[in-house]
Write a protein that holds these residues in place. Structure first.
Motif, PDB file in Angstrom:
ATOM      1  N   ALA B 217       0.793  -1.087   0.187  1.00 46.47           N
ATOM      2  CA  ALA B 217      -0.015  -0.133  -0.055  1.00 46.47           C
ATOM      3  C   ALA B 217       0.834   1.358   0.005  1.00 46.47           C
ATOM      4  O   ALA B 217       0.477   2.209  -0.486  1.00 46.47           O
ATOM      5  CB  ALA B 217      -0.963  -0.033   1.231  1.00 46.47           C
ATOM      6  N   TYR B 218       1.981   1.320   0.711  1.00 47.82           N
ATOM      7  CA  TYR B 218       2.910   2.374   0.802  1.00 47.82           C
ATOM      8  C   TYR B 218       3.550   2.708  -0.504  1.00 47.82           C
ATOM      9  O   TYR B 218       3.585   3.597  -1.048  1.00 47.82           O
ATOM     10  CB  TYR B 218       3.840   2.122   1.866  1.00 47.82           C
ATOM     11  N   GLY B 221       0.893   3.923  -2.905  1.00 47.20           N
ATOM     12  CA  GLY B 221       0.545   5.215  -2.716  1.00 47.20           C
ATOM     13  C   GLY B 221       1.703   6.320  -2.927  1.00 47.20           C
ATOM     14  O   GLY B 221       1.461   7.388  -3.617  1.00 47.20           O
ATOM     15  N   PHE B 222       2.778   6.126  -2.449  1.00 48.07           N
ATOM     16  CA  PHE B 222       4.089   6.921  -2.965  1.00 48.07           C
ATOM     17  C   PHE B 222       3.939   7.069  -4.378  1.00 48.07           C
ATOM     18  O   PHE B 222       4.371   8.052  -4.771  1.00 48.07           O
ATOM     19  CB  PHE B 222       5.352   6.492  -2.195  1.00 48.07           C
ATOM     20  N   TYR B 224       2.003   6.552  -6.488  1.00 46.55           N
ATOM     21  CA  TYR B 224       0.708   7.370  -7.111  1.00 46.55           C
ATOM     22  C   TYR B 224       0.696   8.770  -7.172  1.00 46.55           C
ATOM     23  O   TYR B 224       0.778   9.698  -8.083  1.00 46.55           O
ATOM     24  CB  TYR B 224      -0.562   7.016  -6.437  1.00 46.55           C
ATOM     25  N   SER B 225       1.303   9.316  -5.705  1.00 47.82           N
ATOM     26  CA  SER B 225       1.480  10.805  -5.379  1.00 47.82           C
ATOM     27  C   SER B 225       2.676  11.341  -6.236  1.00 47.82           C
ATOM     28  O   SER B 225       2.511  12.398  -6.485  1.00 47.82           O
ATOM     29  CB  SER B 225       1.417  10.872  -4.165  1.00 47.82           C
TER      30      SER B 225
END
Lengths: 259, 273
Positions: B217-218, B221-222, B224-225
């Motif tokens: 997930a990390y 998420g990273f 993606y951002s």
């Protein structure tokens, strides 16, 4: 305003998750401090068998619990302000603490499997009242094991791991300085009067029931150790299950924050 | 009465050898547990076995040793000691000489729970072979040395009933072989805990899986951002924004973006590029 209330709802869920996480962190710290303080005095026995990792797990638990508490506050503030930097700090540090807590829980659960009566029996026969220490570390362990067993047997009215027959079924270092005829089992196994002397030494040597403790000490030792290991392992497990969802929610919130 | 006379006569005839058929027994295991030990054996004293004797000699021998005579032609007891027979290996030796206990007012063994009675019951009821650890090395010792036995060795015992002049009146037969305990080495103890407990397997597998998902997930998420986010990007518009806020965001000289919007307004539930 519907989206706004949806956002508010999502924020409040994550904030609630962080509140619970912070409280659980404090509880974990308190529980692990209690275990490290070793009320029943079993640490010397574990140290002598090199199986003291449940204490390491409890020490890690103290620090991760406190970190969970602090980071949950950071997380709550970060969510309320939707501050991207604060939440990034929160997420990265939470990952580190999460990893440590996983290590602590797995260590405690794994080490607990090693606590069988034979482990303590062998250690008792090899260390208890050993007259010939090989080095200082060995002497430290011998003293720890001897004092712990003496205290256990006197306070709990028990003898050996399974009973006085442990001293008869096996040879031991105890036998090197205590002849079987004079001490078929240690005198701490005898029933004591209020002055700390055996009530009747001859009856104790013959194995007559009220004058010697015929039951073993293993149950009184295994109880605190099992509670210690399970407390650290399973409470840590439940906190981590909860934190998993909090982290996922926070990560999702973080990706949606505008700069 | 005629035929019964012979029966009574037979019983009287048999009573003498039958009395000698008793043998030394281990002390009652209901009360004396863990008997024998590695170097001691606790035997019952022969109470009421031969009431008219004054002394009782307990003879011990290692099973299989030569059975040399215990008394001479006049039935006087031969003195033989532990050290003289190498602990019973070369022949029988006298373990102890005991007074023959009176056959009256015998206390029950269950009274041993009373601390005031236990010592007298023990001295009358049981004799502990191998109890004296100092007599072999004590040069001033007189009497029969009841030294500790050897471990893992089979012994046999016999009682001799004598009068005050050590003339044997009666004797029991040899006891069945009693073996002292063999102490095993502590290195033979197996400390392997066996298989893992179910709880530990569940905990480890679930936590490892969760750890993996958190990590994934990390990463997602990273990534993606990083792929989508940049500080220069224009603020996306919402249907819920008020015009006043929009103007505020476009003013030049604004120092930071983060204070321009309140918390809920900065969160974009859907991307409107």
């Amino acid at each position: 305003m519907k989206e706004d209330s949806g956002v508010r709802c999502y924020q409040s869920i994550i904030i609630f998750g962080n509140v619970v996480l912070g409280l659980c962190g404090v509880a974990l710290t308190a529980e692990c401090i209690f275990f490290v303080s070793d009320q029943s005095g079993i640490y010397p026995l574990l140290e002598a068998t090199n199986n003291a990792d449940i204490f390491a797990a409890a020490w890690i638990g103290i620090f991760t619990g406190f970190c969970f508490f602090i980071l949950s506050i950071v997380g709550i503030i970060g969510i309320m302000k939707s501050n991207r930097r604060m939440l990034m700090v929160y997420l990265i540090l939470m990952f580190v603490v999460y990893a440590f807590e996983v290590a602590s829980a797995i260590t405690a659960a794994t080490q607990e499997n090693f606590f069988i009566p034979n482990l303590f029996l062998k250690q008792m026969l090899d260390f208890y009242q050993n007259p010939n220490p090989t080095n200082n570390d060995n002497l430290w362990k011998i003293n720890g094991v001897t004092n712990t067993w003496n205290r256990f047997m006197l306070l709990n009215g028990c003898c050996g791991v399974n009973g006085p027959q442990d001293w008869q079924t096996y040879t031991s270092v105890f036998r090197q300085s205590n002849s079987d005829s004079a001490y078929p089992w240690p005198q701490q196994c005898c029933a004591m009067n209020s002055l700390g002397q055996p009530v009747n030494l001859d009856a104790c040597k013959l194995g007559v029931s009220p004058y010697v403790n015929l039951n073993g000490c293993y149950d009184q030792m295994a109880g605190p150790m099992t509670r210690h290991a399970w407390g650290v392992a399973w409470f840590g497990f439940s906190i981590l299950c909860w934190t998993f969802w909090v982290l996922l929610g926070s990560m999702l919130y973080w990706t949606r924050i505008e700069y | 009465m005629g035929p019964w006379r012979y029966l009574i006569g037979l019983c009287c005839f048999l009573q003498a050898p039958l009395a000698g058929a008793d043998m030394p027994l281990l002390a009652n295991s209901d009360f004396f547990s863990l008997n024998p030990t590695q170097t001691t054996i606790a035997l019952e004293q022969p109470i009421c076995m031969f009431k008219s004797a004054v002394n009782v000699y307990l003879i011990g021998i290692v099973a299989g040793a030569p059975n040399t005579p215990l008394y001479d032609g006049n039935k006087k007891v031969n003195a033989s000691t532990y050290s003289g027979t190498q602990g019973g290996k070369t022949g029988p030796y006298i373990v102890a000489k005991l007074p023959n206990q009176q056959c009256i007012n015998i206390q029950a063994l269950s009274n041993m729970a009373d601390p005031t009675q236990v010592q007298s019951i023990l001295s009358k009821y049981v004799v502990r072979v191998g109890a004296d650890v100092t007599c072999l090395t004590n040069p001033n010792f007189v009497g029969y040395c009841n030294a500790p036995l050897q471990g893992n060795t089979q012994y046999s015992f016999k009682y001799l009933f004598t009068d005050s002049g050590d003339i044997v009146q009666s004797e029991t037969s040899w006891s069945l072989g009693i073996t002292t305990v063999n102490g095993k080495a502590s290195s033979t103890i197996d400390t392997w805990p066996g298989r893992r407990s179910g709880g530990m397997i569940v905990l480890t597998s679930i936590l490892s899986t969760l750890m993996f998902f958190v990590f994934i997930a990390y990463v997602i998420g990273f990534a993606y951002s990083i792929a989508n986010g940049s500080p220069a990007k224009e603020v996306s518009r919402h249907d819920t924004q008020t015009t006043a806020v929009l103007q505020k965001a476009q003013e030049p000289g604004e120092v930071t973006y983060s204070s321009a919007l309140t918390g809920s307004e900065r969160y974009a539930p859907t991307q409107q590029a």
